[in-house]
Design a protein around this motif. Structure first.
Motif, PDB file in Angstrom:
ATOM      1  N   THR A  53       0.829  -1.203   0.000  1.00  0.00           N
ATOM      2  CA  THR A  53       0.000   0.000   0.000  1.00  0.00           C
ATOM      3  C   THR A  53       0.866   1.257   0.000  1.00  0.00           C
ATOM      4  O   THR A  53       0.545   2.253  -0.663  1.00  0.00           O
ATOM      5  CB  THR A  53      -0.930   0.010   1.225  1.00  0.00           C
ATOM      6  OG1 THR A  53      -1.734  -1.173   1.217  1.00  0.00           O
ATOM      7  CG2 THR A  53      -1.830   1.228   1.225  1.00  0.00           C
ATOM      8  N   SER A  54       1.975   1.222   0.727  1.00  0.00           N
ATOM      9  CA  SER A  54       2.869   2.375   0.794  1.00  0.00           C
ATOM     10  C   SER A  54       3.517   2.660  -0.557  1.00  0.00           C
ATOM     11  O   SER A  54       3.609   3.821  -0.987  1.00  0.00           O
ATOM     12  CB  SER A  54       3.946   2.136   1.854  1.00  0.00           C
ATOM     13  OG  SER A  54       3.376   1.949   3.136  1.00  0.00           O
ATOM     14  N   ILE A  55       3.984   1.615  -1.226  1.00  0.00           N
ATOM     15  CA  ILE A  55       4.590   1.793  -2.553  1.00  0.00           C
ATOM     16  C   ILE A  55       3.573   2.380  -3.526  1.00  0.00           C
ATOM     17  O   ILE A  55       3.882   3.305  -4.290  1.00  0.00           O
ATOM     18  CB  ILE A  55       5.132   0.444  -3.071  1.00  0.00           C
ATOM     19  CG1 ILE A  55       6.310  -0.030  -2.208  1.00  0.00           C
ATOM     20  CG2 ILE A  55       5.560   0.570  -4.537  1.00  0.00           C
ATOM     21  CD1 ILE A  55       6.768  -1.444  -2.538  1.00  0.00           C
ATOM     22  N   GLN A  56       2.367   1.865  -3.472  1.00  0.00           N
ATOM     23  CA  GLN A  56       1.312   2.373  -4.358  1.00  0.00           C
ATOM     24  C   GLN A  56       1.016   3.846  -4.064  1.00  0.00           C
ATOM     25  O   GLN A  56       0.860   4.660  -4.987  1.00  0.00           O
ATOM     26  CB  GLN A  56       0.039   1.552  -4.177  1.00  0.00           C
ATOM     27  CG  GLN A  56      -1.104   1.952  -5.105  1.00  0.00           C
ATOM     28  CD  GLN A  56      -0.798   1.632  -6.553  1.00  0.00           C
ATOM     29  OE1 GLN A  56      -0.540   0.483  -6.893  1.00  0.00           O
ATOM     30  NE2 GLN A  56      -0.804   2.644  -7.409  1.00  0.00           N
ATOM     31  N   ALA A  57       0.947   4.197  -2.794  1.00  0.00           N
ATOM     32  CA  ALA A  57       0.629   5.569  -2.413  1.00  0.00           C
ATOM     33  C   ALA A  57       1.694   6.549  -2.893  1.00  0.00           C
ATOM     34  O   ALA A  57       1.380   7.646  -3.383  1.00  0.00           O
ATOM     35  CB  ALA A  57       0.468   5.665  -0.895  1.00  0.00           C
ATOM     36  N   VAL A  58       2.972   6.168  -2.767  1.00  0.00           N
ATOM     37  CA  VAL A  58       4.047   7.057  -3.217  1.00  0.00           C
ATOM     38  C   VAL A  58       4.072   7.128  -4.741  1.00  0.00           C
ATOM     39  O   VAL A  58       4.280   8.207  -5.320  1.00  0.00           O
ATOM     40  CB  VAL A  58       5.406   6.588  -2.659  1.00  0.00           C
ATOM     41  CG1 VAL A  58       6.538   7.440  -3.214  1.00  0.00           C
ATOM     42  CG2 VAL A  58       5.395   6.663  -1.131  1.00  0.00           C
ATOM     43  N   ALA A  59       3.846   6.011  -5.402  1.00  0.00           N
ATOM     44  CA  ALA A  59       3.791   6.022  -6.870  1.00  0.00           C
ATOM     45  C   ALA A  59       2.710   6.979  -7.357  1.00  0.00           C
ATOM     46  O   ALA A  59       2.906   7.733  -8.322  1.00  0.00           O
ATOM     47  CB  ALA A  59       3.543   4.616  -7.400  1.00  0.00           C
ATOM     48  N   ASP A  60       1.575   6.972  -6.676  1.00  0.00           N
ATOM     49  CA  ASP A  60       0.471   7.845  -7.082  1.00  0.00           C
ATOM     50  C   ASP A  60       0.815   9.324  -6.917  1.00  0.00           C
ATOM     51  O   ASP A  60       0.249  10.173  -7.610  1.00  0.00           O
ATOM     52  CB  ASP A  60      -0.787   7.509  -6.268  1.00  0.00           C
ATOM     53  CG  ASP A  60      -1.386   6.165  -6.646  1.00  0.00           C
ATOM     54  OD1 ASP A  60      -1.044   5.645  -7.726  1.00  0.00           O
ATOM     55  OD2 ASP A  60      -2.191   5.633  -5.848  1.00  0.00           O
ATOM     56  N   GLN A  61       1.760   9.626  -6.020  1.00  0.00           N
ATOM     57  CA  GLN A  61       2.130  11.018  -5.786  1.00  0.00           C
ATOM     58  C   GLN A  61       2.958  11.617  -6.911  1.00  0.00           C
ATOM     59  O   GLN A  61       3.047  12.837  -7.028  1.00  0.00           O
ATOM     60  CB  GLN A  61       2.898  11.149  -4.463  1.00  0.00           C
ATOM     61  CG  GLN A  61       2.062  10.882  -3.231  1.00  0.00           C
ATOM     62  CD  GLN A  61       2.846  11.076  -1.955  1.00  0.00           C
ATOM     63  OE1 GLN A  61       3.519  12.082  -1.767  1.00  0.00           O
ATOM     64  NE2 GLN A  61       2.761  10.112  -1.056  1.00  0.00           N
ATOM     65  N   HIS A  62       3.599  10.783  -7.729  1.00  0.00           N
ATOM     66  CA  HIS A  62       4.389  11.358  -8.824  1.00  0.00           C
ATOM     67  C   HIS A  62       4.156  10.668 -10.168  1.00  0.00           C
ATOM     68  O   HIS A  62       4.926  10.833 -11.107  1.00  0.00           O
ATOM     69  CB  HIS A  62       5.886  11.408  -8.459  1.00  0.00           C
ATOM     70  CG  HIS A  62       6.575  10.085  -8.310  1.00  0.00           C
ATOM     71  ND1 HIS A  62       7.844   9.861  -8.795  1.00  0.00           N
ATOM     72  CD2 HIS A  62       6.203   8.932  -7.723  1.00  0.00           C
ATOM     73  CE1 HIS A  62       8.221   8.637  -8.506  1.00  0.00           C
ATOM     74  NE2 HIS A  62       7.252   8.053  -7.851  1.00  0.00           N
ATOM     75  N   ARG A  63       3.071   9.939 -10.236  1.00  0.00           N
ATOM     76  CA  ARG A  63       2.742   9.252 -11.484  1.00  0.00           C
ATOM     77  C   ARG A  63       2.492  10.241 -12.623  1.00  0.00           C
ATOM     78  O   ARG A  63       2.842   9.995 -13.777  1.00  0.00           O
ATOM     79  CB  ARG A  63       1.514   8.364 -11.279  1.00  0.00           C
ATOM     80  CG  ARG A  63       1.221   7.428 -12.436  1.00  0.00           C
ATOM     81  CD  ARG A  63      -0.018   6.601 -12.159  1.00  0.00           C
ATOM     82  NE  ARG A  63       0.044   5.914 -10.879  1.00  0.00           N
ATOM     83  CZ  ARG A  63       0.723   4.781 -10.675  1.00  0.00           C
ATOM     84  NH1 ARG A  63       1.408   4.243 -11.673  1.00  0.00           N
ATOM     85  NH2 ARG A  63       0.727   4.211  -9.483  1.00  0.00           N
ATOM     86  N   ALA A  64       1.872  11.389 -12.317  1.00  0.00           N
ATOM     87  CA  ALA A  64       1.507  12.355 -13.355  1.00  0.00           C
ATOM     88  C   ALA A  64       2.704  13.135 -13.885  1.00  0.00           C
ATOM     89  O   ALA A  64       2.661  13.667 -14.996  1.00  0.00           O
ATOM     90  CB  ALA A  64       0.458  13.332 -12.818  1.00  0.00           C
ATOM     91  N   THR A  65       3.789  13.198 -13.113  1.00  0.00           N
ATOM     92  CA  THR A  65       4.936  14.016 -13.502  1.00  0.00           C
ATOM     93  C   THR A  65       6.157  13.207 -13.904  1.00  0.00           C
ATOM     94  O   THR A  65       7.086  13.757 -14.517  1.00  0.00           O
ATOM     95  CB  THR A  65       5.341  14.952 -12.340  1.00  0.00           C
ATOM     96  OG1 THR A  65       5.640  14.149 -11.182  1.00  0.00           O
ATOM     97  CG2 THR A  65       4.212  15.922 -12.012  1.00  0.00           C
ATOM     98  N   CYS A  66       6.183  11.929 -13.572  1.00  0.00           N
ATOM     99  CA  CYS A  66       7.391  11.130 -13.762  1.00  0.00           C
ATOM    100  C   CYS A  66       7.085   9.835 -14.512  1.00  0.00           C
ATOM    101  O   CYS A  66       5.959   9.339 -14.488  1.00  0.00           O
ATOM    102  CB  CYS A  66       8.037  10.801 -12.414  1.00  0.00           C
ATOM    103  SG  CYS A  66       8.403  12.262 -11.403  1.00  0.00           S
ATOM    104  N   ASP A  67       8.110   9.294 -15.143  1.00  0.00           N
ATOM    105  CA  ASP A  67       7.985   8.043 -15.894  1.00  0.00           C
ATOM    106  C   ASP A  67       8.280   6.876 -14.959  1.00  0.00           C
ATOM    107  O   ASP A  67       9.438   6.496 -14.776  1.00  0.00           O
ATOM    108  CB  ASP A  67       8.952   8.052 -17.072  1.00  0.00           C
ATOM    109  CG  ASP A  67       8.914   6.752 -17.866  1.00  0.00           C
ATOM    110  OD1 ASP A  67       8.001   5.932 -17.627  1.00  0.00           O
ATOM    111  OD2 ASP A  67       9.803   6.559 -18.722  1.00  0.00           O
TER     112      ASP A  67
END
Length: 248
Positions: A53-67
């Protein structure tokens, strides 16, 4: 990070290539660490699911700006220890070491899967002195080979952008009433045993008990400084980030 009932240790992976991320390794480690520590307070959630859940939450924080599909996307190794009623739960993902001294003996939890990858490239890099052009080129080839094996079956697993990596963590539970003391070491702090071969794990626990983590890391730094070319003790970094946590 440490609190009354948990220890969270993360170590960000060195970026020798591009990452596809505008934030960087330090940002990723800080975000993942704080998120993991917060979610781990829920004692009903398993440690793997908490990390997922933590990995998913952090991924969601920069998914729109990063590859996040970039092969070099920021990653970190993780150790999480949690007191849960009558047991100590542990999770290890990546090359961090947990040492648990129990009434039944010493239990060392280590994830060495990354060391089994890119062996030919690693051996080639070990042939050259640190700082040489040959060493730098070999390290880059080694990094590409490691990234190709990262978070893939038969390779090694770390916390990056894909939460399913948490399923491959090493986990376990130990009765609290059997535990005497616990230590967590990143690979940079474990060098006295794993790299320099100058101590064993019981020695490390005694050093931590008598002098604390500061002295352990001071000794690591002294041996690193004594071999600036990295030829006596072959390694990829002259000096590596080192974190040690000791609890009794």
């Amino acid at each position: 990070m440490a609190s009354e009932n948990q220890i969270v240790v993360l170590d960000g992976a060195t970026a020798r290539t591009g990452t596809g991320c505008m934030h960087g390794i330090s940002w990723f480690v800080a975000k993942l660490g704080s998120t993991l520590a917060g979610l781990a307070a829920d004692l009903d959630a398993s440690l793997p699911s908490t990390l997922m859940t933590s990995i998913q939450a952090v991924a969601d924080q920069h998914r729109a700006t990063c590859d996040l599909l970039h092969p070099g996307t920021p990653s970190a190794v993780v150790a999480l220890l949690r007191l849960n009623e009558t047991v100590l739960e542990y999770l290890v993902l990546g090359d961090v070491t947990v040492i648990i001294d129990t009434a039944d003996g010493l239990q060392v939890v280590a994830d060495d899967r990354v060391d089994r990858t890119a062996r030919a490239e690693r051996e080639e890099a070990d042939r050259y002195p640190f700082g040489s052009a040959e060493k730098q080129a070999a390290l880059l080839r080694m990094k590409h080979a490691e990234l190709a094996a990262r978070n893939t079956p038969g390779g090694y697993w770390v916390a990056a952008a894909d939460p399913t990596a948490a399923r491959y963590a090493i986990t376990g539970k130990i009765p609290l009433d059997t535990i005497r003391r616990v230590a967590v070491l990143t690979d940079g702090a474990a060098r006295l045993v794993a790299l320099f071969k100058l101590m064993d794990w019981p020695d490390v626990l005694e050093l931590l008990d008598q002098h604390g983590p500061t002295e352990l890391i001071r000794r690591v730094r002294a041996f690193e400084a004594a071999d600036p070319s990295c030829m006596r003790w072959a390694r990829n970094k002259r000096s590596d980030d080192a974190t040690a946590v000791y609890a009794v």
